[in-house]
Design a protein around this motif. Structure first.
Motif, PDB file in Angstrom:
ATOM      1  N   ARG A  78      -7.375   1.268  -5.855  1.00 47.16           N
ATOM      2  CA  ARG A  78      -8.219   1.377  -4.628  1.00 47.16           C
ATOM      3  C   ARG A  78      -7.872   2.178  -3.369  1.00 47.16           C
ATOM      4  O   ARG A  78      -6.653   2.218  -3.239  1.00 47.16           O
ATOM      5  CB  ARG A  78      -8.537  -0.120  -4.279  1.00 47.16           C
ATOM      6  N   LYS A  79      -8.599   2.841  -2.933  1.00 54.33           N
ATOM      7  CA  LYS A  79      -8.311   3.850  -1.968  1.00 54.33           C
ATOM      8  C   LYS A  79      -8.840   3.221  -0.657  1.00 54.33           C
ATOM      9  O   LYS A  79      -9.739   2.578  -0.548  1.00 54.33           O
ATOM     10  CB  LYS A  79      -9.369   5.217  -2.054  1.00 54.33           C
ATOM     11  N   HIS A  80      -7.897   3.496   0.316  1.00 56.61           N
ATOM     12  CA  HIS A  80      -8.343   2.854   1.857  1.00 56.61           C
ATOM     13  C   HIS A  80      -8.130   3.973   2.944  1.00 56.61           C
ATOM     14  O   HIS A  80      -7.566   4.928   2.624  1.00 56.61           O
ATOM     15  CB  HIS A  80      -7.279   1.786   2.275  1.00 56.61           C
ATOM     16  N   GLN A  96     -10.961  -9.621  -4.543  1.00 57.08           N
ATOM     17  CA  GLN A  96     -11.373  -8.956  -3.372  1.00 57.08           C
ATOM     18  C   GLN A  96     -10.415  -9.490  -2.225  1.00 57.08           C
ATOM     19  O   GLN A  96     -10.320 -10.835  -1.985  1.00 57.08           O
ATOM     20  CB  GLN A  96     -12.953  -9.134  -3.230  1.00 57.08           C
ATOM     21  N   SER A 142     -15.525  -3.622   1.488  1.00 53.97           N
ATOM     22  CA  SER A 142     -14.342  -3.368   2.213  1.00 53.97           C
ATOM     23  C   SER A 142     -14.769  -3.824   3.624  1.00 53.97           C
ATOM     24  O   SER A 142     -15.778  -3.408   4.381  1.00 53.97           O
ATOM     25  CB  SER A 142     -13.785  -2.152   2.062  1.00 53.97           C
ATOM     26  N   GLY A 163     -10.813   2.508 -12.041  1.00 53.52           N
ATOM     27  CA  GLY A 163     -10.723   1.182 -11.354  1.00 53.52           C
ATOM     28  C   GLY A 163      -9.295   0.631 -11.441  1.00 53.52           C
ATOM     29  O   GLY A 163      -9.128  -0.729 -11.188  1.00 53.52           O
ATOM     30  N   LEU A 183      -8.525   6.058  -9.786  1.00 52.92           N
ATOM     31  CA  LEU A 183      -9.593   5.619  -8.861  1.00 52.92           C
ATOM     32  C   LEU A 183     -10.770   5.338  -9.792  1.00 52.92           C
ATOM     33  O   LEU A 183     -11.487   4.429  -9.759  1.00 52.92           O
ATOM     34  CB  LEU A 183      -9.914   6.525  -7.684  1.00 52.92           C
ATOM     35  N   SER A 201      -5.386  -2.156  -7.989  1.00 59.40           N
ATOM     36  CA  SER A 201      -6.473  -3.061  -7.831  1.00 59.40           C
ATOM     37  C   SER A 201      -6.987  -3.833  -9.062  1.00 59.40           C
ATOM     38  O   SER A 201      -7.775  -4.604  -9.135  1.00 59.40           O
ATOM     39  CB  SER A 201      -7.613  -2.294  -7.305  1.00 59.40           C
ATOM     40  N   TYR A 205      -3.426   3.842  -0.714  1.00 58.83           N
ATOM     41  CA  TYR A 205      -3.945   3.266  -1.929  1.00 58.83           C
ATOM     42  C   TYR A 205      -3.340   1.981  -2.250  1.00 58.83           C
ATOM     43  O   TYR A 205      -2.201   1.789  -1.710  1.00 58.83           O
ATOM     44  CB  TYR A 205      -3.612   4.193  -3.039  1.00 58.83           C
ATOM     45  N   HIS A 212       0.785  -1.197   0.002  1.00 55.87           N
ATOM     46  CA  HIS A 212      -0.123   0.094  -0.003  1.00 55.87           C
ATOM     47  C   HIS A 212       0.935   1.454   0.075  1.00 55.87           C
ATOM     48  O   HIS A 212       2.099   1.149   0.493  1.00 55.87           O
ATOM     49  CB  HIS A 212      -0.731   0.221   1.171  1.00 55.87           C
ATOM     50  N   SER A 239     -18.877  -4.987  -4.874  1.00 54.07           N
ATOM     51  CA  SER A 239     -17.740  -4.998  -3.967  1.00 54.07           C
ATOM     52  C   SER A 239     -18.066  -4.713  -2.372  1.00 54.07           C
ATOM     53  O   SER A 239     -19.066  -4.323  -2.238  1.00 54.07           O
ATOM     54  CB  SER A 239     -16.690  -4.060  -4.305  1.00 54.07           C
TER      55      SER A 239
END
Length: 157
Positions: free
Chosen positions: A81-83, A103, A148, A78, A75, A98, A95, A45, A146
């Protein structure tokens, strides 16, 4: 992953970006492809500061504003992916690439006696979560695209 497979992946994601930029009417700049390539060479990450420092160390001339703008494009396309792991940093979003990833969920382990400084992030996939997802879809009559899931904690002594 071997070098040949990595190269094929880079070709694929660059084509995804090219198509996205064309469809959206955005400029097709070399900086966007360079940033994308650097992200897809990472094995962890990252945040914008990490990426900016990496780009500077490699002597790329790219501003932090360009990175922020490019991250938003990736983003939406696609490609990343942001966290929000809850870490205490200047740029609190993390990030990860992805496009090829399946998943997965995250276990965020904080350093003991710290103010939410991350010691480790463990990615995991538990098949029981798929069962929960299917149960929710059935109960509420929806299709889940999806999800999280984050667990937060510290190591036991």
């Amino acid at each position: 992953m071997d070098a040949k497979h990595k190269e094929l992946n880079l070709i694929t994601i660059k084509e995804v970006l090219r198509q996205y930029l064309l469809e959206k009417g955005f400029r097709n700049t070399p900086e966007r492809y360079t940033i994308l390539e650097e992200i897809y060479m990472m094995e962890h990450h990252f945040n914008v500061d990490d990426l900016y420092l990496l780009m500077m160390q490699k002597k790329y001339h790219v501003s932090k504003a360009t990175i922020y703008n490019t991250i938003e494009i990736f983003l939406d396309a696609g490609l990343i992916r942001k966290h929000q792991f809850g870490e205490k940093t200047l740029t609190s979003s993390s990030y990860e690439k992805s496009y090829f990833d399946k998943q997965h969920d995250h276990l965020v382990i904080y350093k003991k006696d710290s103010d939410k400084q991350i010691a480790e992030i463990i990615e995991f996939c538990d098949p029981r979560i798929q069962g929960i997802k299917e149960s929710i879809e059935s109960t509420f009559g929806v299709n889940i695209d999806s999800h999280s899931l984050y667990f937060y904690g510290t190591k036991k002594d």
